[in-house]
Structures are given as structure tokens and as C-alpha cells.
Design a protein around this motif. Structure first.
Motif, short mmCIF file in Angstrom:
data_model
loop_
_atom_site.label_atom_id
_atom_site.label_comp_id
_atom_site.label_asym_id
_atom_site.label_seq_id
_atom_site.Cartn_x
_atom_site.Cartn_y
_atom_site.Cartn_z
N ARG A 282 0.84 -1.21 0.00
CA ARG A 282 0.00 0.00 0.00
C ARG A 282 0.87 1.26 0.00
O ARG A 282 0.56 2.23 -0.70
CB ARG A 282 -0.92 -0.02 1.21
N ALA A 283 1.96 1.25 0.76
CA ALA A 283 2.83 2.43 0.81
C ALA A 283 3.49 2.67 -0.55
O ALA A 283 3.62 3.81 -1.01
CB ALA A 283 3.89 2.23 1.89
N TRP A 284 3.90 1.58 -1.20
CA TRP A 284 4.49 1.71 -2.55
C TRP A 284 3.47 2.26 -3.54
O TRP A 284 3.79 3.12 -4.37
CB TRP A 284 5.01 0.36 -3.01
N ALA A 285 2.23 1.78 -3.46
CA ALA A 285 1.19 2.24 -4.39
C ALA A 285 0.93 3.73 -4.21
O ALA A 285 0.76 4.46 -5.20
CB ALA A 285 -0.08 1.42 -4.17
N LEU A 286 0.89 4.20 -2.96
CA LEU A 286 0.64 5.63 -2.73
C LEU A 286 1.80 6.49 -3.23
O LEU A 286 1.58 7.52 -3.89
CB LEU A 286 0.42 5.87 -1.23
N ALA A 287 3.02 6.07 -2.93
CA ALA A 287 4.18 6.86 -3.34
C ALA A 287 4.35 6.86 -4.86
O ALA A 287 4.65 7.89 -5.47
CB ALA A 287 5.43 6.33 -2.66
N SER A 288 4.16 5.70 -5.48
CA SER A 288 4.29 5.62 -6.94
C SER A 288 3.18 6.38 -7.64
O SER A 288 3.39 6.96 -8.72
CB SER A 288 4.32 4.16 -7.39
N ALA A 289 1.97 6.40 -7.04
CA ALA A 289 0.87 7.17 -7.63
C ALA A 289 1.19 8.66 -7.61
O ALA A 289 0.83 9.40 -8.54
CB ALA A 289 -0.42 6.88 -6.89
N TYR A 290 1.87 9.09 -6.54
CA TYR A 290 2.27 10.50 -6.46
C TYR A 290 3.23 10.84 -7.59
O TYR A 290 3.11 11.91 -8.22
CB TYR A 290 2.92 10.75 -5.10
N LEU A 291 4.17 9.96 -7.87
CA LEU A 291 5.13 10.20 -8.96
C LEU A 291 4.45 10.10 -10.33
O LEU A 291 4.74 10.88 -11.24
CB LEU A 291 6.28 9.21 -8.88
N ALA A 292 3.55 9.12 -10.47
CA ALA A 292 2.90 8.92 -11.77
C ALA A 292 1.93 10.04 -12.10
O ALA A 292 1.69 10.34 -13.28
CB ALA A 292 2.17 7.57 -11.78
N TRP A 293 1.33 10.64 -11.08
CA TRP A 293 0.36 11.72 -11.31
C TRP A 293 1.03 12.90 -12.01
O TRP A 293 0.44 13.53 -12.88
CB TRP A 293 -0.25 12.16 -9.98
N ASP A 294 2.26 13.20 -11.61
CA ASP A 294 3.00 14.30 -12.23
C ASP A 294 4.20 13.74 -12.99
O ASP A 294 5.33 14.23 -12.86
CB ASP A 294 3.45 15.29 -11.16
#
Length: 342
Positions: A282-294
Motif C-alpha cells: 500500500r505504501a508503494w502504491a501511494l508513493a508511486s501514484a504520487y510520482l505517476a500523477w505528475d
């Protein structure tokens, strides 16, 4: 009586002095170019002497005028097996002593129609003077490219280099040959990529210089495509504009694909079962989503590591921390391998 006759004689003589001097220069032959490096300043007609002065007036000493000659293309330069046989005069009055053979060898239109169909060597002469509309700075770049000589020591501006490419085209010189990846002009142009990448990419695209556009495109990863004006887009052209867009979109999509897989789970232990390992997922998904969003095409590996590495500080399991480090290492290697040019 004698005084009257004397006055009459002086009036008769002075009428020739007071009349304007008419000198014909039309029949004087043109001086050779080699002698034009030192020319006399036109002499002013002296004022007629007073009637009481009997000594003649001495003409002023003749002064020399210096003529500017190129420091590379001068009469004694050893840049060709033959002596120069034609002189190019720039718009700012700089003389360039060049060779008809060298110009015609690379030109497809007889150097803009200035030269004869075939070179005619002369004996003991420097040839005619051809006035060209280019400045000495631009003409210097053009001639260095034709002679395949580096001109970086002159430190020409980017604007002068861009103008020189257009002039080379006007004179029938192939840019694909003289701005190839192995040419000195290519290296000089590429040195401006970090300073003005969009301008250089536009220049390369407008002349279809693929070898120059490819390395320049890597400096445009941080450029916002939304800021492209219609004028620049029109100059770039459809083909190179598509390549630039595909570079940006392709890297953004690649980053999203690489971020998607979470760290590989390890075998369950007494202290860390599969349920506990979901915290890392879950922590990886949140952090990677932050990078993927921008997702930016120019996202650095340091930025990726800074965003994902701190996840290990919240883990108590050594196996999970190792899985995170391995996954992050793989991600950085994969992102570094993604193509950075068109």
C-alpha cells in the motif's frame, strides 16, 4: 601704366586658379586586389596662394588606408594546394581570399550563380572581387564549413550560426554533408544545446538535420509542450514535432508502467506474514501514484529514490526492507534505460 599692365596679367593668371579643376578618372585602370591593402587618401585641392607669395604650395604627404583581410582566408594562407583566385568581399568590407575550385566542388548552383560553370585558374593574379550580402561573421562560418575547418575559436553567436546554415543552402551547399555528426560545425552547434535547446531543435528540424536534432532533443525533456507557439511549431514541421511529442508521451507512459509493480513479497515468517507485507504494497502504491500523477519526461533518478526510499524507515522487517531496496534499484536501472532522445 606699368601698374595697370601688371594687374591685368595677374587677373589673367588667377582666372585659371579660380576655375574648378576637372579631373577624369574614367580611363584609369582598376588596381589589383593585392594592392588594395594600402591605398592613398584622396588629396584635397589647395587654396590658391596669395598674390604676394611666390613659392609653390607643397602637396600634403600621401597617407595609407588599411584594408581589413580575413585572418584565416588571406593571400598567404596555406589552406589549399593552389593559390587563391577569387576574393569575396563581405557587407562590412572584409576581404576573403578563396579558391574557385573549393567553392564549386561543394556547390550545386555555382555558389549562388556568382561563379562560372567551371573554374578558370589564373596565373599570378588573385582573381576578381565578388561582393556578397553576408557579414564577415556569417561569411567566415560559411567558408570554414566549406573548407571543413573548425571556427569555434571565433566564438560565433547562435544567431550567426543559424544564419550561416541558411546562407549555405542559398549557395547550394549540402547541409547533410557539412553538418554531419563528424563535422566541426555540428560540434559547434551542439554546444548551444544546453543554452537554447528549443531554438537549436527548431533549426535542425527546419533543415532536416536528424543527426543534430537527436542529441538536442534530450535537452528538451523539461520543456513544456503546451508553451509551443504556432510559429515555432510551423518551423519545426509535422515530422519533428511528432517525434518530440512522442518522446515526451513515451517517457511518461514508460515511467507509469515501471512504477506499477510493487516490491516482490518474501516468504512468510513469524514476525512478518503476508498480511503485514501488504503495508509495504500500500505504501508503494501511494508513493508511486504520487510520482505517476505528475510524471515528467525529465524526472531524475534522484527524485525517484527520494520519494520511495523513505518507505523503508517505516518497516521493521529486514526482508521487506531488502525487497524494497531491490525493487528500487531495479526501477532506477529500468528508468535510466528508457530512451531520452527522439
Amino acid at each position: 601704366m606699368s601698374t595697370c599692365m601688371e594687374n591685368t596679367d595677374w587677373d589673367f593668371l588667377l582666372q585659371f586658379v579660380s576655375e574648378p579643376l576637372e579631373m577624369e578618372f574614367s580611363d584609369v585602370p582598376e588596381r589589383p586586389v593585392a594592392e588594395r591593402t594600402r591605398s592613398a587618401v584622396p588629396m584635397q585641392v589647395p587654396t590658391p596662394p596669395d598674390s604676394f607669395t611666390s613659392s609653390p604650395v607643397d602637396p600634403p604627404a600621401e597617407e595609407d588606408t588599411l584594408v581589413s583581410v580575413s585572418t584565416t582566408f588571406f593571400p598567404g594562407a596555406h589552406i589549399h594546394s593552389h593559390p587563391p583566385d577569387v576574393v569575396l568581399l563581405s557587407s562590412d568590407s572584409i576581404f576573403f581570399y578563396v579558391h574557385t575550385r573549393a567553392l564549386l566542388r561543394v556547390s550545386e548552383n555555382n555558389f549562388g550563380g556568382l561563379l562560372p560553370l567551371s573554374p578558370k585558374p589564373t596565373t599570378g593574379q588573385l582573381g576578381p572581387v565578388l561582393a556578397v550580402p553576408e557579414s564577415s561573421t556569417v561569411l567566415n562560418i560559411v567558408l570554414h564549413a566549406i573548407y571543413d575547418m573548425p571556427c569555434s575559436h571565433y566564438s560565433p553567436s547562435f544567431e550567426s550560426l543559424a544564419t550561416a546554415l541558411s546562407v549555405l543552402t542559398d549557395y547550394g551547399v549540402s547541409l547533410k554533408r557539412h553538418v554531419s555528426s563528424s563535422s566541426a560545425l555540428h560540434s559547434l552547434l551542439l554546444s548551444y544545446a544546453p543554452l537554447c535547446p528549443l531554438e537549436l531543435y527548431t533549426l535542425a528540424a527546419s533543415h532536416d538535420l536528424y543527426d543534430l536534432a537527436v542529441p538536442t532533443s534530450s535537452h528538451l525533456l523539461s520543456f513544456s509542450l503546451a508553451s509551443l507557439t504556432d510559429e515555432i511549431a510551423d518551423r519545426i514541421g509535422a515530422i519533428y514535432l511528432k517525434r518530440l511529442f512522442f518522446l515526451h508521451f513515451g517517457r511518461a507512459d514508460a515511467l507509469k508502467r515501471l512504477l506499477l509493480p510493487p516490491p516482490h513479497p518474501h516468504a512468510a515468517t513469524n514476525d512478518c506474514d503476508f498480511t503485514e507485507q501488504k503495508r509495504l504494497t500500500r505504501a508503494w502504491a501511494l508513493a508511486s501514484a504520487y510520482l505517476a500523477w505528475d510524471a515528467r519526461p525529465d524526472l531524475s533518478t534522484n527524485a525517484i529514490e527520494s520519494a520511495l526510499a523513505p518507505l523503508g524507515d517505516q518497516l521493521s522487517c529486514e526482508h521487506c526492507r531488502k525487497a524494497l531496496r531491490d525493487r528500487l534499484k531495479t526501477l532506477i536501472i529500468q528508468w535510466s534505460a528508457v530512451k531520452r532522445t527522439i
